[in-house]
Design a protein around this motif. Structure first.
Motif, PDB file in Angstrom:
ATOM      1  N   ALA A  86      12.181 -23.808 -35.993  1.00 25.49           N
ATOM      2  CA  ALA A  86      13.276 -25.178 -35.924  1.00 25.49           C
ATOM      3  C   ALA A  86      13.750 -25.040 -36.891  1.00 25.49           C
ATOM      4  O   ALA A  86      15.132 -24.313 -37.292  1.00 25.49           O
ATOM      5  N   SER A  87      13.952 -25.931 -38.360  1.00 22.25           N
ATOM      6  CA  SER A  87      15.438 -25.578 -39.810  1.00 22.25           C
ATOM      7  C   SER A  87      14.523 -26.685 -39.776  1.00 22.25           C
ATOM      8  O   SER A  87      13.323 -27.591 -40.267  1.00 22.25           O
ATOM      9  N   MET A  88      14.863 -26.503 -41.819  1.00 23.71           N
ATOM     10  CA  MET A  88      14.691 -27.369 -42.983  1.00 23.71           C
ATOM     11  C   MET A  88      14.955 -28.695 -42.249  1.00 23.71           C
ATOM     12  O   MET A  88      14.711 -29.728 -43.124  1.00 23.71           O
ATOM     13  N   THR A  89      15.967 -28.801 -42.119  1.00 28.37           N
ATOM     14  CA  THR A  89      17.076 -30.383 -41.411  1.00 28.37           C
ATOM     15  C   THR A  89      15.863 -31.256 -40.725  1.00 28.37           C
ATOM     16  O   THR A  89      15.766 -31.898 -40.078  1.00 28.37           O
ATOM     17  N   SER A  90      14.882 -29.952 -40.393  1.00 27.42           N
ATOM     18  CA  SER A  90      13.341 -30.730 -39.021  1.00 27.42           C
ATOM     19  C   SER A  90      13.528 -32.325 -40.377  1.00 27.42           C
ATOM     20  O   SER A  90      11.874 -33.321 -39.508  1.00 27.42           O
ATOM     21  N   PHE A  91      13.188 -31.701 -41.447  1.00 28.09           N
ATOM     22  CA  PHE A  91      12.365 -31.952 -42.502  1.00 28.09           C
ATOM     23  C   PHE A  91      13.340 -32.730 -43.603  1.00 28.09           C
ATOM     24  O   PHE A  91      13.101 -34.618 -44.284  1.00 28.09           O
ATOM     25  N   ILE A  92      15.152 -32.725 -43.744  1.00 31.53           N
ATOM     26  CA  ILE A  92      15.600 -33.378 -44.955  1.00 31.53           C
ATOM     27  C   ILE A  92      16.922 -33.687 -43.220  1.00 31.53           C
ATOM     28  O   ILE A  92      17.059 -33.513 -42.660  1.00 31.53           O
ATOM     29  N   GLY A  93      17.847 -34.818 -45.122  1.00 31.57           N
ATOM     30  CA  GLY A  93      18.948 -34.886 -44.455  1.00 31.57           C
ATOM     31  C   GLY A  93      19.451 -34.137 -44.574  1.00 31.57           C
ATOM     32  O   GLY A  93      19.786 -33.173 -45.752  1.00 31.57           O
ATOM     33  N   ILE A 106       8.649 -22.324 -37.099  1.00 28.59           N
ATOM     34  CA  ILE A 106       9.298 -21.720 -39.165  1.00 28.59           C
ATOM     35  C   ILE A 106      10.474 -22.618 -38.707  1.00 28.59           C
ATOM     36  O   ILE A 106      11.317 -22.864 -38.024  1.00 28.59           O
ATOM     37  N   ALA A 107      10.576 -22.969 -39.627  1.00 30.35           N
ATOM     38  CA  ALA A 107      11.813 -23.695 -40.131  1.00 30.35           C
ATOM     39  C   ALA A 107      12.496 -23.485 -41.404  1.00 30.35           C
ATOM     40  O   ALA A 107      12.245 -23.556 -42.851  1.00 30.35           O
ATOM     41  N   PRO A 108      13.194 -22.188 -40.615  1.00 32.55           N
ATOM     42  CA  PRO A 108      14.042 -22.037 -42.259  1.00 32.55           C
ATOM     43  C   PRO A 108      14.802 -22.782 -42.569  1.00 32.55           C
ATOM     44  O   PRO A 108      15.264 -23.834 -42.193  1.00 32.55           O
ATOM     45  N   GLY A 109      14.947 -22.746 -44.194  1.00 35.52           N
ATOM     46  CA  GLY A 109      16.377 -22.927 -44.885  1.00 35.52           C
ATOM     47  C   GLY A 109      17.722 -22.050 -44.001  1.00 35.52           C
ATOM     48  O   GLY A 109      17.904 -21.759 -43.230  1.00 35.52           O
ATOM     49  N   TRP A 110      18.595 -22.164 -45.558  1.00 39.58           N
ATOM     50  CA  TRP A 110      20.056 -21.207 -45.660  1.00 39.58           C
ATOM     51  C   TRP A 110      19.076 -19.469 -45.485  1.00 39.58           C
ATOM     52  O   TRP A 110      18.741 -19.095 -46.350  1.00 39.58           O
ATOM     53  N   ILE A 111      20.330 -18.930 -44.624  1.00 42.97           N
ATOM     54  CA  ILE A 111      20.422 -17.844 -44.419  1.00 42.97           C
ATOM     55  C   ILE A 111      21.183 -17.093 -43.465  1.00 42.97           C
ATOM     56  O   ILE A 111      22.528 -17.479 -42.925  1.00 42.97           O
ATOM     57  N   GLY A 123      23.601 -33.977 -34.217  1.00 39.17           N
ATOM     58  CA  GLY A 123      22.571 -33.435 -32.790  1.00 39.17           C
ATOM     59  C   GLY A 123      21.413 -32.785 -33.202  1.00 39.17           C
ATOM     60  O   GLY A 123      20.495 -31.974 -32.547  1.00 39.17           O
ATOM     61  N   TYR A 124      22.577 -31.758 -34.324  1.00 35.14           N
ATOM     62  CA  TYR A 124      21.488 -30.888 -34.642  1.00 35.14           C
ATOM     63  C   TYR A 124      20.125 -31.400 -35.163  1.00 35.14           C
ATOM     64  O   TYR A 124      18.631 -30.633 -35.118  1.00 35.14           O
ATOM     65  N   THR A 125      20.153 -31.883 -36.421  1.00 38.58           N
ATOM     66  CA  THR A 125      19.373 -32.423 -36.983  1.00 38.58           C
ATOM     67  C   THR A 125      18.329 -33.394 -36.051  1.00 38.58           C
ATOM     68  O   THR A 125      16.839 -32.991 -36.392  1.00 38.58           O
ATOM     69  N   ALA A 126      18.329 -33.502 -35.348  1.00 36.40           N
ATOM     70  CA  ALA A 126      17.748 -34.269 -33.869  1.00 36.40           C
ATOM     71  C   ALA A 126      16.969 -33.494 -33.556  1.00 36.40           C
ATOM     72  O   ALA A 126      15.960 -33.914 -33.065  1.00 36.40           O
ATOM     73  N   ALA A 127      17.693 -32.617 -32.762  1.00 32.55           N
ATOM     74  CA  ALA A 127      17.463 -31.510 -31.809  1.00 32.55           C
ATOM     75  C   ALA A 127      16.162 -31.136 -32.561  1.00 32.55           C
ATOM     76  O   ALA A 127      14.886 -30.526 -32.052  1.00 32.55           O
ATOM     77  N   LYS A 128      15.973 -30.477 -33.959  1.00 32.41           N
ATOM     78  CA  LYS A 128      15.056 -29.414 -34.666  1.00 32.41           C
ATOM     79  C   LYS A 128      14.166 -30.706 -34.881  1.00 32.41           C
ATOM     80  O   LYS A 128      13.025 -30.228 -35.070  1.00 32.41           O
ATOM     81  N   THR A 129      14.039 -31.737 -35.443  1.00 31.70           N
ATOM     82  CA  THR A 129      13.322 -32.831 -35.580  1.00 31.70           C
ATOM     83  C   THR A 129      12.713 -32.776 -34.183  1.00 31.70           C
ATOM     84  O   THR A 129      11.263 -33.143 -35.116  1.00 31.70           O
TER      85      THR A 129
END
Length: 203
Positions: A149-156, A191-196, A162-168
């Protein structure tokens, strides 16, 4: 493909005898995951659209590593893809849904086609691939499916709706599937990574 010596991982973390499929396994986070799985003793299949990227990644890894091309934006092909892998390698014990893409645009300049191009890979492709892999895992009574997943699953995050909606959407899929399959021996997590610091991030 090179053959590594016995893995240095503690026995509790050994994946000897397991087969893992990592989508987007030729670069970035997927490559790091695939490398770690191989070092733990798993037979690893890295999959993605670009054969040259996969072959370069495979050449730089130790352990039993195989490269296969697949296009997750074409879900109608994924059943056959899994059948081919199963015939060659047996059940996929571990599936890592890592492949992804993004379109970075201001919302008012973006289109539904941009949205679909991202959603089709992250969500529709991953869900359909999971559907076919799960059949073998359920039949053997155990398995693991991991979504990135991604941190964008939880923050704006601006410019990547599109990426934010998909990961959510992925986090919801994981909740639903984990509840449905936990009692059948299959663990499904995200797993919801931050910046990598990967080439995609640098770009």
């Amino acid at each position: 493909m090179t053959t590594a010596s016995a893995p240095s991982f503690p026995a509790a973390f050994s994946l000897v005898g397991r087969t893992a499929l990592v989508t987007g396994g030729g670069s970035g986070i997927g490559l790091a995951i695939a490398r770690c799985l191989a070092e733990a003793g798993a037979r690893v299949i890295i999959a993605g659209r670009r054969a040259e990227v996969l072959e370069e990644a495979q050449a730089g890894m130790e352990g039993e590593v195989h490269a296969r091309t697949v296009d997750l934006s074409r879900p109608e092909t994924l059943g056959g893809f899994v059948e081919e892998l199963s015939a060659e390698f047996g059940t996929i014990d571990i599936l890592v849904n890592n492949a992804g893409n993004t379109v970075k645009k201001p919302f008012e300049e973006s289109t539904l086609a941009d949205f679909d191009a991202v959603f089709d890979v992250h969500v529709r492709g991953a869900v359909e691939l999971t559907r076919h892999v799960l059949k073998g895992q359920v039949a053997q009574g155990e398995g693991v499916v991991l979504f990135i997943a991604s941190m964008t699953s939880f923050i704006g995050q601006p410019l990547v709706l599109g990426y934010t909606a998909a990961k959510t959407a992925i986090t919801g899929i994981v909740r639903g599937l984990s509840a449905e399959f936990a009692g059948r021996g299959v663990r499904i997590n995200a797993i919801a990574p931050g910046w990598i610091d990967t080439p995609l991030y640098q770009k």
